[in-house]
Design a protein around this motif. Structure first.
Motif, mmCIF file in Angstrom:
data_model
loop_
_atom_site.group_PDB
_atom_site.id
_atom_site.type_symbol
_atom_site.label_atom_id
_atom_site.label_comp_id
_atom_site.label_asym_id
_atom_site.label_seq_id
_atom_site.Cartn_x
_atom_site.Cartn_y
_atom_site.Cartn_z
ATOM 1 N N GLY A 192 -0.146 4.340 6.474
ATOM 2 C CA GLY A 192 0.135 5.245 7.581
ATOM 3 C C GLY A 192 -0.624 4.865 8.827
ATOM 4 N N LEU A 193 -0.551 5.769 9.799
ATOM 5 C CA LEU A 193 -1.221 5.593 11.083
ATOM 6 C C LEU A 193 -2.427 6.520 11.135
ATOM 7 C CD1 LEU A 193 -1.375 4.654 14.061
ATOM 8 C CD2 LEU A 193 0.213 6.520 14.611
ATOM 9 N N VAL A 194 -3.586 5.940 11.377
ATOM 10 C CA VAL A 194 -4.812 6.722 11.470
ATOM 11 C C VAL A 194 -5.605 6.277 12.693
ATOM 12 C CG1 VAL A 194 -4.955 7.149 8.989
ATOM 13 C CG2 VAL A 194 -6.083 5.141 9.972
ATOM 14 N N GLN A 195 -6.609 7.067 13.033
ATOM 15 C CA GLN A 195 -7.458 6.729 14.161
ATOM 16 C C GLN A 195 -8.706 5.980 13.674
ATOM 17 O OE1 GLN A 195 -8.300 10.368 16.280
ATOM 18 N NE2 GLN A 195 -6.318 10.334 17.313
ATOM 19 N N PRO A 196 -9.327 5.222 14.559
ATOM 20 C CA PRO A 196 -10.572 4.546 14.176
ATOM 21 C C PRO A 196 -11.595 5.540 13.642
ATOM 22 C CG PRO A 196 -9.780 3.696 16.261
ATOM 23 C CD PRO A 196 -8.896 4.860 15.931
ATOM 24 N N GLY A 197 -12.251 5.147 12.544
ATOM 25 C CA GLY A 197 -13.222 6.030 11.912
ATOM 26 C C GLY A 197 -12.653 6.893 10.807
ATOM 27 N N ASP A 198 -11.348 6.976 10.746
ATOM 28 C CA ASP A 198 -10.694 7.788 9.711
ATOM 29 C C ASP A 198 -10.712 7.082 8.362
ATOM 30 O OD1 ASP A 198 -8.015 9.400 11.651
ATOM 31 O OD2 ASP A 198 -10.175 9.769 11.500
ATOM 32 N N SER A 199 -10.270 7.824 7.356
ATOM 33 C CA SER A 199 -10.152 7.279 5.995
ATOM 34 C C SER A 199 -8.696 7.319 5.553
ATOM 35 C CB SER A 199 -11.006 8.097 5.018
ATOM 36 O OG SER A 199 -12.369 8.016 5.344
ATOM 37 N N LEU A 200 -8.391 6.456 4.601
ATOM 38 C CA LEU A 200 -7.037 6.399 4.049
ATOM 39 C C LEU A 200 -7.152 5.854 2.633
ATOM 40 C CD1 LEU A 200 -4.155 6.966 5.172
ATOM 41 C CD2 LEU A 200 -3.983 4.508 5.624
ATOM 42 N N ARG A 201 -6.297 6.346 1.742
ATOM 43 C CA ARG A 201 -6.309 5.843 0.369
ATOM 44 C C ARG A 201 -4.941 5.302 -0.004
ATOM 45 N NH1 ARG A 201 -7.456 9.302 -5.125
ATOM 46 N NH2 ARG A 201 -5.289 9.956 -4.694
ATOM 47 N N LEU A 202 -4.929 4.062 -0.460
ATOM 48 C CA LEU A 202 -3.714 3.429 -0.949
ATOM 49 C C LEU A 202 -3.690 3.491 -2.472
ATOM 50 C CD1 LEU A 202 -3.622 0.224 1.273
ATOM 51 C CD2 LEU A 202 -2.798 2.532 1.798
ATOM 52 N N SER A 203 -2.480 3.589 -3.015
ATOM 53 C CA SER A 203 -2.306 3.622 -4.463
ATOM 54 C C SER A 203 -1.414 2.477 -4.907
ATOM 55 C CB SER A 203 -1.661 4.951 -4.886
ATOM 56 O OG SER A 203 -2.447 6.046 -4.499
ATOM 57 N N CYS A 204 -1.653 2.023 -6.118
ATOM 58 C CA CYS A 204 -0.821 0.964 -6.705
ATOM 59 C C CYS A 204 -0.662 1.288 -8.180
ATOM 60 C CB CYS A 204 -1.455 -0.398 -6.521
ATOM 61 S SG CYS A 204 -0.499 -1.742 -7.268
ATOM 62 N N ALA A 205 0.567 1.519 -8.589
ATOM 63 C CA ALA A 205 0.837 1.899 -9.976
ATOM 64 C C ALA A 205 1.584 0.779 -10.678
ATOM 65 C CB ALA A 205 1.651 3.183 -10.010
ATOM 66 N N PRO A 206 0.943 0.119 -11.622
ATOM 67 C CA PRO A 206 1.642 -0.902 -12.392
ATOM 68 C C PRO A 206 2.460 -0.259 -13.507
ATOM 69 C CG PRO A 206 -0.627 -0.813 -13.081
ATOM 70 C CD PRO A 206 -0.473 0.200 -11.990
ATOM 71 N N GLN A 225 5.296 -4.334 -2.896
ATOM 72 C CA GLN A 225 6.164 -4.499 -1.725
ATOM 73 C C GLN A 225 5.391 -4.431 -0.411
ATOM 74 O OE1 GLN A 225 5.702 -1.726 -3.363
ATOM 75 N NE2 GLN A 225 5.852 0.047 -1.994
ATOM 76 N N GLY A 226 4.166 -3.973 -0.450
ATOM 77 C CA GLY A 226 3.364 -3.872 0.763
ATOM 78 C C GLY A 226 3.497 -2.505 1.420
ATOM 79 N N THR A 227 2.416 -2.075 2.047
ATOM 80 C CA THR A 227 2.424 -0.808 2.778
ATOM 81 C C THR A 227 1.655 -0.991 4.078
ATOM 82 O OG1 THR A 227 1.982 1.584 2.610
ATOM 83 C CG2 THR A 227 0.379 0.106 1.586
ATOM 84 N N GLN A 228 2.208 -0.457 5.159
ATOM 85 C CA GLN A 228 1.623 -0.666 6.487
ATOM 86 C C GLN A 228 0.474 0.309 6.730
ATOM 87 O OE1 GLN A 228 2.573 -2.947 9.118
ATOM 88 N NE2 GLN A 228 0.629 -2.190 9.957
ATOM 89 N N VAL A 229 -0.635 -0.249 7.195
ATOM 90 C CA VAL A 229 -1.775 0.546 7.640
ATOM 91 C C VAL A 229 -2.025 0.190 9.106
ATOM 92 C CG1 VAL A 229 -4.242 0.964 7.421
ATOM 93 C CG2 VAL A 229 -2.826 0.714 5.371
ATOM 94 N N THR A 230 -1.991 1.204 9.967
ATOM 95 C CA THR A 230 -2.232 1.004 11.390
ATOM 96 C C THR A 230 -3.383 1.885 11.820
ATOM 97 O OG1 THR A 230 0.114 0.538 11.773
ATOM 98 C CG2 THR A 230 -1.229 1.080 13.694
ATOM 99 N N VAL A 231 -4.384 1.249 12.417
ATOM 100 C CA VAL A 231 -5.561 1.975 12.907
ATOM 101 C C VAL A 231 -5.567 1.861 14.424
ATOM 102 C CG1 VAL A 231 -8.042 2.259 12.756
ATOM 103 C CG2 VAL A 231 -6.769 1.319 10.806
ATOM 104 N N SER A 232 -5.309 2.976 15.064
ATOM 105 C CA SER A 232 -5.177 2.955 16.518
ATOM 106 C C SER A 232 -5.475 4.331 17.087
ATOM 107 C CB SER A 232 -3.764 2.528 16.909
ATOM 108 O OG SER A 232 -3.585 2.601 18.313
ATOM 109 N N SER A 233 -6.075 4.322 18.277
ATOM 110 C CA SER A 233 -6.329 5.589 18.962
ATOM 111 C C SER A 233 -5.184 5.918 19.909
ATOM 112 C CB SER A 233 -7.648 5.518 19.721
ATOM 113 O OG SER A 233 -7.651 4.411 20.612
#
Length: 118
Positions: free
Chosen positions: A10-24, A110-118
């Motif tokens: 997802g899209l988050v701001q600098p300093g934020d947190s994000l959690r990605l998951s991967c299920a085999p 398949q990949g997941t987009q991470v965008t860090v931007s203010s």
């Protein structure tokens, strides 16, 4: 055949947190290791870190050490990439990868987009 399903970008701001998951899914008893990679626009794919499937030992690239954490939920059979104190330079497509039957990464998500931007 092991398949990997990623989620959590997802899209988050600098300093934020994000959690990605991967299920085999599939032949998870043949998993040796799972890892996260990322690829920013115009750059080569970069190793982020990995977790050994049997021991849950983790290893990280210097660029993310201390900010990112890889973990595994045995009950949900899911691997997570917890990303804290995100920076704009963390912006990339993040890929989950698995070593099935050996230590080479031969199955990819398949990949997941991470965008860090203010």
């Amino acid at each position: 055949q092991v398949q990997l399903v990623e989620s959590g970008g997802g899209l988050v701001q600098p300093g934020d947190s994000l959690r990605l998951s991967c299920a085999p899914s599939g032949l998870t008893d043949k998993l040796y290791t799972m890892a996260w990679f990322r690829q920013a626009p115009g750059k080569e794919r970069e190793y982020v870190g990995r977790i050994t499937w049997s021991s849950a030992n983790t290893y990280y690239a210097d660029s993310v050490k201390g900010r990112f954490t890889i973990s595994r939920d045995n009950a949900k059979n899911t691997v997570y990439l917890q990303m804290n104190r995100l920076k704009p330079e963390d912006t990339a497509i993040y890929y989950c990868a698995a070593g099935v039957g050996g230590w080479d990464y031969n199955v990819w998500g398949q990949g997941t987009q991470v965008t860090v931007s203010s």
